[in-house]
Design a protein around this motif. Structure first.
Motif, PDB file in Angstrom:
ATOM      1  N   LEU A  29       0.844  -1.189   0.000  1.00 44.08           N
ATOM      2  CA  LEU A  29       0.000   0.000   0.000  1.00 44.08           C
ATOM      3  C   LEU A  29       0.881   1.242   0.000  1.00 44.08           C
ATOM      4  O   LEU A  29       1.946   1.259   0.619  1.00 44.08           O
ATOM      5  CB  LEU A  29      -0.907   0.037   1.241  1.00 44.08           C
ATOM      6  CG  LEU A  29      -2.097  -0.898   1.297  1.00 44.08           C
ATOM      7  CD1 LEU A  29      -2.813  -0.736   2.642  1.00 44.08           C
ATOM      8  CD2 LEU A  29      -3.070  -0.657   0.155  1.00 44.08           C
ATOM      9  N   TRP A  58       1.347  -2.532  -5.904  1.00 47.10           N
ATOM     10  CA  TRP A  58       0.517  -1.828  -4.929  1.00 47.10           C
ATOM     11  C   TRP A  58      -0.944  -2.217  -5.092  1.00 47.10           C
ATOM     12  O   TRP A  58      -1.445  -2.358  -6.207  1.00 47.10           O
ATOM     13  CB  TRP A  58       0.636  -0.322  -5.105  1.00 47.10           C
ATOM     14  CG  TRP A  58       1.945   0.266  -4.700  1.00 47.10           C
ATOM     15  CD1 TRP A  58       2.445   0.398  -3.446  1.00 47.10           C
ATOM     16  CD2 TRP A  58       2.927   0.843  -5.584  1.00 47.10           C
ATOM     17  NE1 TRP A  58       3.673   1.002  -3.475  1.00 47.10           N
ATOM     18  CE2 TRP A  58       4.000   1.283  -4.770  1.00 47.10           C
ATOM     19  CE3 TRP A  58       3.003   1.015  -6.962  1.00 47.10           C
ATOM     20  CZ2 TRP A  58       5.127   1.897  -5.298  1.00 47.10           C
ATOM     21  CZ3 TRP A  58       4.132   1.608  -7.490  1.00 47.10           C
ATOM     22  CH2 TRP A  58       5.171   2.059  -6.667  1.00 47.10           C
ATOM     23  N   ARG A  59      -1.619  -2.348  -3.960  1.00 48.08           N
ATOM     24  CA  ARG A  59      -3.057  -2.622  -3.974  1.00 48.08           C
ATOM     25  C   ARG A  59      -3.858  -1.335  -3.789  1.00 48.08           C
ATOM     26  O   ARG A  59      -5.083  -1.383  -3.691  1.00 48.08           O
ATOM     27  CB  ARG A  59      -3.410  -3.624  -2.878  1.00 48.08           C
ATOM     28  CG  ARG A  59      -2.763  -4.987  -3.093  1.00 48.08           C
ATOM     29  CD  ARG A  59      -3.080  -5.938  -1.971  1.00 48.08           C
ATOM     30  NE  ARG A  59      -4.504  -6.219  -1.895  1.00 48.08           N
ATOM     31  CZ  ARG A  59      -5.074  -6.845  -0.869  1.00 48.08           C
ATOM     32  NH1 ARG A  59      -4.344  -7.224   0.165  1.00 48.08           N
ATOM     33  NH2 ARG A  59      -6.368  -7.075  -0.870  1.00 48.08           N
ATOM     34  N   GLY A  60      -3.166  -0.212  -3.753  1.00 51.95           N
ATOM     35  CA  GLY A  60      -3.842   1.072  -3.622  1.00 51.95           C
ATOM     36  C   GLY A  60      -3.166   1.945  -2.589  1.00 51.95           C
ATOM     37  O   GLY A  60      -2.011   1.745  -2.228  1.00 51.95           O
ATOM     38  N   PHE A  61      -3.935   2.943  -2.104  1.00 54.33           N
ATOM     39  CA  PHE A  61      -3.469   3.844  -1.058  1.00 54.33           C
ATOM     40  C   PHE A  61      -4.112   3.458   0.270  1.00 54.33           C
ATOM     41  O   PHE A  61      -5.246   2.982   0.301  1.00 54.33           O
ATOM     42  CB  PHE A  61      -3.848   5.294  -1.389  1.00 54.33           C
ATOM     43  CG  PHE A  61      -3.071   5.887  -2.519  1.00 54.33           C
ATOM     44  CD1 PHE A  61      -1.939   6.656  -2.285  1.00 54.33           C
ATOM     45  CD2 PHE A  61      -3.476   5.701  -3.832  1.00 54.33           C
ATOM     46  CE1 PHE A  61      -1.223   7.215  -3.329  1.00 54.33           C
ATOM     47  CE2 PHE A  61      -2.771   6.248  -4.890  1.00 54.33           C
ATOM     48  CZ  PHE A  61      -1.640   7.013  -4.631  1.00 54.33           C
ATOM     49  N   ARG A 101      -3.570  -2.365  -8.165  1.00 55.98           N
ATOM     50  CA  ARG A 101      -5.003  -2.275  -7.904  1.00 55.98           C
ATOM     51  C   ARG A 101      -5.396  -0.895  -7.372  1.00 55.98           C
ATOM     52  O   ARG A 101      -4.564  -0.064  -7.021  1.00 55.98           O
ATOM     53  CB  ARG A 101      -5.402  -3.329  -6.858  1.00 55.98           C
ATOM     54  CG  ARG A 101      -5.092  -4.765  -7.216  1.00 55.98           C
ATOM     55  CD  ARG A 101      -6.046  -5.289  -8.263  1.00 55.98           C
ATOM     56  NE  ARG A 101      -5.845  -6.709  -8.535  1.00 55.98           N
ATOM     57  CZ  ARG A 101      -6.529  -7.383  -9.444  1.00 55.98           C
ATOM     58  NH1 ARG A 101      -7.438  -6.770 -10.181  1.00 55.98           N
ATOM     59  NH2 ARG A 101      -6.290  -8.664  -9.657  1.00 55.98           N
ATOM     60  N   GLY A 102      -6.701  -0.697  -7.288  1.00 62.71           N
ATOM     61  CA  GLY A 102      -7.269   0.462  -6.628  1.00 62.71           C
ATOM     62  C   GLY A 102      -6.754   1.786  -7.150  1.00 62.71           C
ATOM     63  O   GLY A 102      -6.557   1.991  -8.348  1.00 62.71           O
ATOM     64  N   GLY A 103      -6.522   2.703  -6.191  1.00 58.06           N
ATOM     65  CA  GLY A 103      -6.045   4.032  -6.566  1.00 58.06           C
ATOM     66  C   GLY A 103      -4.686   4.013  -7.223  1.00 58.06           C
ATOM     67  O   GLY A 103      -4.372   4.890  -8.030  1.00 58.06           O
ATOM     68  N   ALA A 104      -3.869   2.987  -6.897  1.00 60.00           N
ATOM     69  CA  ALA A 104      -2.551   2.884  -7.534  1.00 60.00           C
ATOM     70  C   ALA A 104      -2.693   2.619  -9.028  1.00 60.00           C
ATOM     71  O   ALA A 104      -1.909   3.135  -9.839  1.00 60.00           O
ATOM     72  CB  ALA A 104      -1.735   1.776  -6.864  1.00 60.00           C
ATOM     73  N   TRP A 105      -3.683   1.814  -9.420  1.00 59.59           N
ATOM     74  CA  TRP A 105      -3.941   1.546 -10.837  1.00 59.59           C
ATOM     75  C   TRP A 105      -4.375   2.825 -11.543  1.00 59.59           C
ATOM     76  O   TRP A 105      -3.970   3.102 -12.673  1.00 59.59           O
ATOM     77  CB  TRP A 105      -5.003   0.467 -10.977  1.00 59.59           C
ATOM     78  CG  TRP A 105      -5.423   0.167 -12.377  1.00 59.59           C
ATOM     79  CD1 TRP A 105      -6.520   0.661 -13.034  1.00 59.59           C
ATOM     80  CD2 TRP A 105      -4.764  -0.690 -13.321  1.00 59.59           C
ATOM     81  NE1 TRP A 105      -6.583   0.166 -14.319  1.00 59.59           N
ATOM     82  CE2 TRP A 105      -5.511  -0.660 -14.522  1.00 59.59           C
ATOM     83  CE3 TRP A 105      -3.605  -1.472 -13.271  1.00 59.59           C
ATOM     84  CZ2 TRP A 105      -5.147  -1.393 -15.647  1.00 59.59           C
ATOM     85  CZ3 TRP A 105      -3.244  -2.195 -14.390  1.00 59.59           C
ATOM     86  CH2 TRP A 105      -4.009  -2.154 -15.567  1.00 59.59           C
ATOM     87  N   ILE A 130      -8.744  -2.080 -11.249  1.00 62.87           N
ATOM     88  CA  ILE A 130      -9.131  -1.330 -10.055  1.00 62.87           C
ATOM     89  C   ILE A 130      -9.588  -2.270  -8.949  1.00 62.87           C
ATOM     90  O   ILE A 130      -9.131  -2.200  -7.811  1.00 62.87           O
ATOM     91  CB  ILE A 130     -10.231  -0.308 -10.405  1.00 62.87           C
ATOM     92  CG1 ILE A 130      -9.671   0.769 -11.343  1.00 62.87           C
ATOM     93  CG2 ILE A 130     -10.762   0.350  -9.128  1.00 62.87           C
ATOM     94  CD1 ILE A 130     -10.670   1.794 -11.778  1.00 62.87           C
TER      95      ILE A 130
END
Length: 208
Positions: A29, A58-61, A101-105, A130
């Protein structure tokens, strides 16, 4: 950092009302400090017009209240701004077994850069999107939809876990490198074993 880490905040020796705090930080993260460091690195390297390779996993923030208070959103916007105007080539590589994933994508989208300098590449075993397959399946394959599917096939209720697993595999197939390449979401599929030679040649072409 892929493993969970622990931040130890010692007690203030001048304030007897404080005590030692231990804060768990999950891996994969972007935390407020790591996101801020990423934004700062982009700014520094951009001033020197250096090409960069981002190894993405990363799975996001992080989204806790403490993280919001400590400026994770501001740091994320700094990454976006750094990538938007980055003047040199940026290679985003999702290595073997990694996920974006998520916001990182969203942040590492190749369309963000105003000069078209971002390329996204993946190992065949990597995943991107996402939502993770479980999240996508919850939206696209609700329990009622799966049971309707089972009824059409004349399947018994005990077969539900198999149909649920099939829905997950279907969603996962859309996050694979081949599917993303076919949709032109990424620019290429590069096996990790070939990545060193691939990026060496790319950088030689750019710098030579």
């Amino acid at each position: 950092q892929t493993a969970t880490t622990e931040l130890v905040v010692p007690a203030d020796p001048g304030d007897f009302s404080t005590s030692e705090r231990r804060i768990q930080h999950p891996g994969c993260l972007w935390l407020p400090d790591s996101a801020a460091k990423t934004a700062e690195a982009l700014e520094d390297m951009g001033r020197e017009h250096l090409p960069i390779i981002i190894l993405a996993n990363w799975r996001g923030f992080s989204g806790g209240l403490r993280d919001l208070f400590e400026g994770v959103l501001q740091a994320g916007s700094g990454i976006v701004e750094g990538l938007r105007k980055y003047p040199a080539p940026v290679f985003v590589y999702i290595p073997r077994g990694a996920e974006l994933r998520g916001g990182a994508w969203v942040v590492l989208d190749k369309q963000i850069n105003e000069h078209g300098n971002i390329q996204i590449l993946m190992d065949p075993s990597a995943r991107g999107g996402i939502l993770e397959p479980e999240g996508t399946a919850e939206i696209r394959f609700k329990k009622t939809a799966i049971r309707e599917w089972m009824e059409r096939d004349g399947a018994d209720e005990k077969e539900y876990p198999k149909y649920r697993a099939g829905a997950l595999r279907f969603c996962d197939s859309h996050d694979r490198a081949e599917a993303l390449l076919a949709q032109q979401v990424i620019d290429g599929v590069v096996d990790l074993a070939d990545a060193r030679d691939f990026f060496t040649k790319k950088l030689e072409e750019l710098l030579g």
